[in-house]
Design an enzyme around this catalytic site. Sequence first.
Site, PDB file in Angstrom:
ATOM      1  N   ILE A   1     -79.264 -88.377  -0.643  1.00  0.00           N
ATOM      2  CA  ILE A   1     -78.737 -89.761  -0.215  1.00  0.00           C
ATOM      3  C   ILE A   1     -77.601 -90.171  -1.137  1.00  0.00           C
ATOM      4  O   ILE A   1     -76.463 -90.821  -0.300  1.00  0.00           O
ATOM      5  CB  ILE A   1     -79.946 -90.810  -0.775  1.00  0.00           C
ATOM      6  CG1 ILE A   1     -81.264 -90.164  -0.075  1.00  0.00           C
ATOM      7  CG2 ILE A   1     -79.483 -92.064  -0.106  1.00  0.00           C
ATOM      8  CD1 ILE A   1     -82.404 -91.175  -0.357  1.00  0.00           C
TER       9      ILE A   1
ATOM     10  N   SER B   1     -79.966 -81.716 -12.001  1.00  0.00           N
ATOM     11  CA  SER B   1     -81.635 -81.186 -12.042  1.00  0.00           C
ATOM     12  C   SER B   1     -82.199 -80.986 -10.749  1.00  0.00           C
ATOM     13  O   SER B   1     -83.083 -80.242 -10.883  1.00  0.00           O
ATOM     14  CB  SER B   1     -82.206 -82.126 -13.186  1.00  0.00           C
ATOM     15  OG  SER B   1     -82.380 -83.632 -12.147  1.00  0.00           O
ATOM     16  N   ASN B   2     -81.677 -81.543  -9.830  1.00  0.00           N
ATOM     17  CA  ASN B   2     -82.571 -81.472  -8.561  1.00  0.00           C
ATOM     18  C   ASN B   2     -81.492 -81.170  -7.237  1.00  0.00           C
ATOM     19  O   ASN B   2     -81.655 -81.246  -6.203  1.00  0.00           O
ATOM     20  CB  ASN B   2     -83.285 -82.629  -8.087  1.00  0.00           C
ATOM     21  CG  ASN B   2     -84.337 -82.519  -7.202  1.00  0.00           C
ATOM     22  OD1 ASN B   2     -84.642 -81.422  -7.054  1.00  0.00           O
ATOM     23  ND2 ASN B   2     -84.649 -83.624  -6.383  1.00  0.00           N
TER      24      ASN B   2
ATOM     25  N   ASP C   1     -76.461 -86.775 -18.039  1.00  0.00           N
ATOM     26  CA  ASP C   1     -77.994 -87.211 -17.736  1.00  0.00           C
ATOM     27  C   ASP C   1     -77.893 -88.854 -18.241  1.00  0.00           C
ATOM     28  O   ASP C   1     -77.604 -89.148 -19.459  1.00  0.00           O
ATOM     29  CB  ASP C   1     -78.724 -86.382 -18.817  1.00  0.00           C
ATOM     30  CG  ASP C   1     -80.298 -86.624 -18.557  1.00  0.00           C
ATOM     31  OD1 ASP C   1     -81.004 -85.909 -19.111  1.00  0.00           O
ATOM     32  OD2 ASP C   1     -80.583 -87.837 -17.831  1.00  0.00           O
TER      33      ASP C   1
ATOM     34  N   SER D   1     -87.966 -97.978  -2.700  1.00  0.00           N
ATOM     35  CA  SER D   1     -88.741 -97.170  -1.736  1.00  0.00           C
ATOM     36  C   SER D   1     -89.935 -97.977  -1.139  1.00  0.00           C
ATOM     37  O   SER D   1     -90.489 -99.166  -1.791  1.00  0.00           O
ATOM     38  CB  SER D   1     -89.308 -95.927  -2.113  1.00  0.00           C
ATOM     39  OG  SER D   1     -90.400 -95.522  -1.439  1.00  0.00           O
TER      40      SER D   1
ATOM     41  N   THR E   1     -92.681 -97.206  -0.671  1.00  0.00           N
ATOM     42  CA  THR E   1     -93.833 -97.047  -1.169  1.00  0.00           C
ATOM     43  C   THR E   1     -94.568 -98.120  -2.056  1.00  0.00           C
ATOM     44  O   THR E   1     -95.455 -97.895  -2.507  1.00  0.00           O
ATOM     45  CB  THR E   1     -93.598 -95.544  -2.320  1.00  0.00           C
ATOM     46  OG1 THR E   1     -94.946 -95.070  -2.508  1.00  0.00           O
ATOM     47  CG2 THR E   1     -92.957 -96.054  -3.401  1.00  0.00           C
TER      48      THR E   1
ATOM     49  N   TYR F   1     -94.592 -91.790  -9.257  1.00  0.00           N
ATOM     50  CA  TYR F   1     -93.451 -92.310  -8.840  1.00  0.00           C
ATOM     51  C   TYR F   1     -93.390 -93.567  -8.093  1.00  0.00           C
ATOM     52  O   TYR F   1     -92.259 -94.289  -8.347  1.00  0.00           O
ATOM     53  CB  TYR F   1     -93.254 -91.133  -7.602  1.00  0.00           C
ATOM     54  CG  TYR F   1     -92.197 -91.520  -6.714  1.00  0.00           C
ATOM     55  CD1 TYR F   1     -92.445 -92.155  -5.293  1.00  0.00           C
ATOM     56  CD2 TYR F   1     -90.734 -91.194  -6.821  1.00  0.00           C
ATOM     57  CE1 TYR F   1     -91.693 -92.438  -4.593  1.00  0.00           C
ATOM     58  CE2 TYR F   1     -89.778 -91.665  -5.982  1.00  0.00           C
ATOM     59  CZ  TYR F   1     -90.256 -92.208  -4.644  1.00  0.00           C
ATOM     60  OH  TYR F   1     -89.346 -92.535  -3.728  1.00  0.00           O
TER      61      TYR F   1
ATOM     62  N   LYS G   1     -90.929 -97.079  -9.080  1.00  0.00           N
ATOM     63  CA  LYS G   1     -90.025 -97.914  -8.161  1.00  0.00           C
ATOM     64  C   LYS G   1     -90.345 -99.243  -8.566  1.00  0.00           C
ATOM     65  O   LYS G   1     -89.394-100.120  -8.461  1.00  0.00           O
ATOM     66  CB  LYS G   1     -90.330 -97.432  -6.825  1.00  0.00           C
ATOM     67  CG  LYS G   1     -89.860 -95.983  -6.649  1.00  0.00           C
ATOM     68  CD  LYS G   1     -88.018 -96.047  -6.801  1.00  0.00           C
ATOM     69  CE  LYS G   1     -87.644 -94.684  -6.207  1.00  0.00           C
ATOM     70  NZ  LYS G   1     -86.077 -94.727  -6.474  1.00  0.00           N
TER      71      LYS G   1
ATOM     72  N   ARG H   1    -103.503 -85.364   2.974  1.00  0.00           N
ATOM     73  CA  ARG H   1    -102.990 -85.089   1.857  1.00  0.00           C
ATOM     74  C   ARG H   1    -103.231 -86.260   1.042  1.00  0.00           C
ATOM     75  O   ARG H   1    -103.109 -87.454   1.579  1.00  0.00           O
ATOM     76  CB  ARG H   1    -101.280 -84.776   2.046  1.00  0.00           C
ATOM     77  CG  ARG H   1    -100.758 -84.731   0.683  1.00  0.00           C
ATOM     78  CD  ARG H   1     -99.124 -84.624   0.937  1.00  0.00           C
ATOM     79  NE  ARG H   1     -98.520 -85.645   1.429  1.00  0.00           N
ATOM     80  CZ  ARG H   1     -97.070 -85.726   1.706  1.00  0.00           C
ATOM     81  NH1 ARG H   1     -96.310 -84.658   1.459  1.00  0.00           N
ATOM     82  NH2 ARG H   1     -96.609 -86.601   2.069  1.00  0.00           N
TER      83      ARG H   1
HETATM   84  C1  WQD Z   1     -94.245 -87.904   5.751  1.00  0.00           C
HETATM   85  C2  WQD Z   1     -95.711 -87.687   6.589  1.00  0.00           C
HETATM   86  C3  WQD Z   1     -97.539 -86.475   5.430  1.00  0.00           C
HETATM   87  C4  WQD Z   1     -95.177 -82.819   4.987  1.00  0.00           C
HETATM   88  C5  WQD Z   1     -92.383 -90.030   0.472  1.00  0.00           C
HETATM   89  C6  WQD Z   1     -92.216 -91.199  -0.632  1.00  0.00           C
HETATM   90  C7  WQD Z   1     -91.157 -91.979  -0.205  1.00  0.00           C
HETATM   91  C8  WQD Z   1     -89.870 -91.156   0.128  1.00  0.00           C
HETATM   92  C9  WQD Z   1     -89.860 -90.150   1.102  1.00  0.00           C
HETATM   93  C10 WQD Z   1     -88.761 -89.869  -1.318  1.00  0.00           C
HETATM   94  C11 WQD Z   1     -97.032 -88.003   6.021  1.00  0.00           C
HETATM   95  C12 WQD Z   1     -96.630 -85.510   6.689  1.00  0.00           C
HETATM   96  C13 WQD Z   1     -95.537 -84.039   5.273  1.00  0.00           C
HETATM   97  C14 WQD Z   1     -95.823 -81.679   5.646  1.00  0.00           C
HETATM   98  C15 WQD Z   1     -97.092 -83.228   6.923  1.00  0.00           C
HETATM   99  N1  WQD Z   1     -89.489 -90.671  -1.144  1.00  0.00           N
HETATM  100  N2  WQD Z   1     -96.309 -84.481   6.182  1.00  0.00           N
HETATM  101  N3  WQD Z   1     -96.917 -82.039   6.376  1.00  0.00           N
HETATM  102  O1  WQD Z   1     -94.947 -89.470   1.939  1.00  0.00           O
HETATM  103  O2  WQD Z   1     -94.016 -90.910   3.789  1.00  0.00           O
HETATM  104  O3  WQD Z   1     -92.873 -90.604   1.561  1.00  0.00           O
HETATM  105  O4  WQD Z   1     -91.263 -89.426   0.678  1.00  0.00           O
HETATM  106  O5  WQD Z   1     -87.712 -89.417  -0.955  1.00  0.00           O
HETATM  107  O6  WQD Z   1     -90.890 -92.948  -1.229  1.00  0.00           O
HETATM  108  O7  WQD Z   1     -93.438 -91.941  -0.840  1.00  0.00           O
HETATM  109  O8  WQD Z   1     -92.871 -88.650   3.172  1.00  0.00           O
HETATM  110  O9  WQD Z   1     -92.107 -86.608   4.555  1.00  0.00           O
HETATM  111  O10 WQD Z   1     -93.690 -86.687   2.318  1.00  0.00           O
HETATM  112  O11 WQD Z   1     -94.622 -87.372   4.640  1.00  0.00           O
HETATM  113  O12 WQD Z   1     -98.068 -83.830   7.554  1.00  0.00           O
HETATM  114  O13 WQD Z   1     -95.706 -80.562   5.162  1.00  0.00           O
HETATM  115  O14 WQD Z   1     -95.499 -86.270   7.037  1.00  0.00           O
HETATM  116  O15 WQD Z   1     -98.702 -86.300   5.516  1.00  0.00           O
HETATM  117  O16 WQD Z   1     -97.933 -88.223   6.892  1.00  0.00           O
HETATM  118  P1  WQD Z   1     -93.907 -89.783   2.506  1.00  0.00           P
HETATM  119  P2  WQD Z   1     -93.250 -87.186   3.682  1.00  0.00           P
END
Ligand code: WQD
Length: 357
Positions: free
Chosen positions: A14, A36-37, A61, A127, A129, A152, A156, A312
Amino acid sequence: MAKRVLVSGGAGYIGSHVSVELIQAGYDVVVADNMSNCDMTCFEGVKKITGRNDIPFEKIDCCDYESVDKLFTDFRIDAVIHFAAFKAVGESVAEPVKYYKNNLMSFLNILDAAKSHGGCNVLFSSSATVYGETDKLPVTEQSERQPATSPYGNTKQICEDILRDTVKATAVYGDEVMPGLDRQGPVKGIALRYFNPIGAHPSALIGELPRGVPNNLVPYITQTAAGKRECLSIFGNDYPTPDGTCLRDYIDIVDLAKAHVAAVSRMLDGKMEEDYEIYNIGTGRPVSVLELVTTFEKVNGLKLNYKFAPRRAGDVTAIWADPSLAEKKLGWKAGRTIDQTLESAWKWECHLKETSR
Ligand code: WQD
């Protein structure tokens, strides 16, 4: 003289896209990253896209206060955008101390240095989240934050509160609040709550470069399509949604980057109405995992190998934004279609393959 923005974590996914848009909007940028990432791929891409070879890069850092303080001494910083944080939800559950230590300390140092150097405008990368699991959709900035579902997500929420409290405290200068307290420069703050950032710059010179097995959906899709991964697992198709898979608000990375320019301009042009403001940065359009997969196949003319797998842990069923406040106050609205975004994601993956990444 152009206003200068410090982008912490600016060599990442980003941060690099935001740096491009800031420079193209006429701002100067200083990039700080501890690498680091990420590696230098995206920072080199920023230089190629903008044609600027003079972008200062500081490998530091942000958990080291002296290093952060030196940035404010060496450069006249008009605004900071803070991206430097760990962001893997699952990893945060396994290693909470690592996440709290890094994500909180880095932001505390940024704020401490900002107020000690006469004050600053601080934009925090938050986020969606923070909303957790809710059935009151779409979410607005007034929607109640639910208890975080991961360390995580909790970092936030905590960082939003730290910014809010710092803005409030520095709005009233030290001596008037507590005799003998050092005068603190005023800090103004904006938190941008991103939904799901996806895609890559149309040039395919910068994009998402996850290390190891991708946690997020779209890089897993593109790596599967590229043959780097055997098969995409769709986590759960028994959710109470139209096709049984989770709903998310996927926001194009370039649209997201432009939202940061709009927010920085609001701060630097003195247009803020409150000292601390929050905005949802999303499209307002819920898209299911299965829809995203079939759209990716359609726009890129390929067949993806996928299967349905168990849910998941930690996933919310559905979340998408009401982005109207950002449109009204920032003059920003997502403009790219999901088709365009998924084309850009695939173009980036193909670029990585051509450059044997
Ligand atoms: C999206 C959907 C999974 C992988 C998180 C953080 C958010 C932001 C983005 C960091 C979900 C599904 C995923 C896979 C799948 N943070 N999925 N198979 O969890 O909505 O958001 O990442 O950048 O703050 O909370 O994103 O892309 O991991 O998942 O089915 O191999 O895709 O279950 O429904 P998420 P995601």
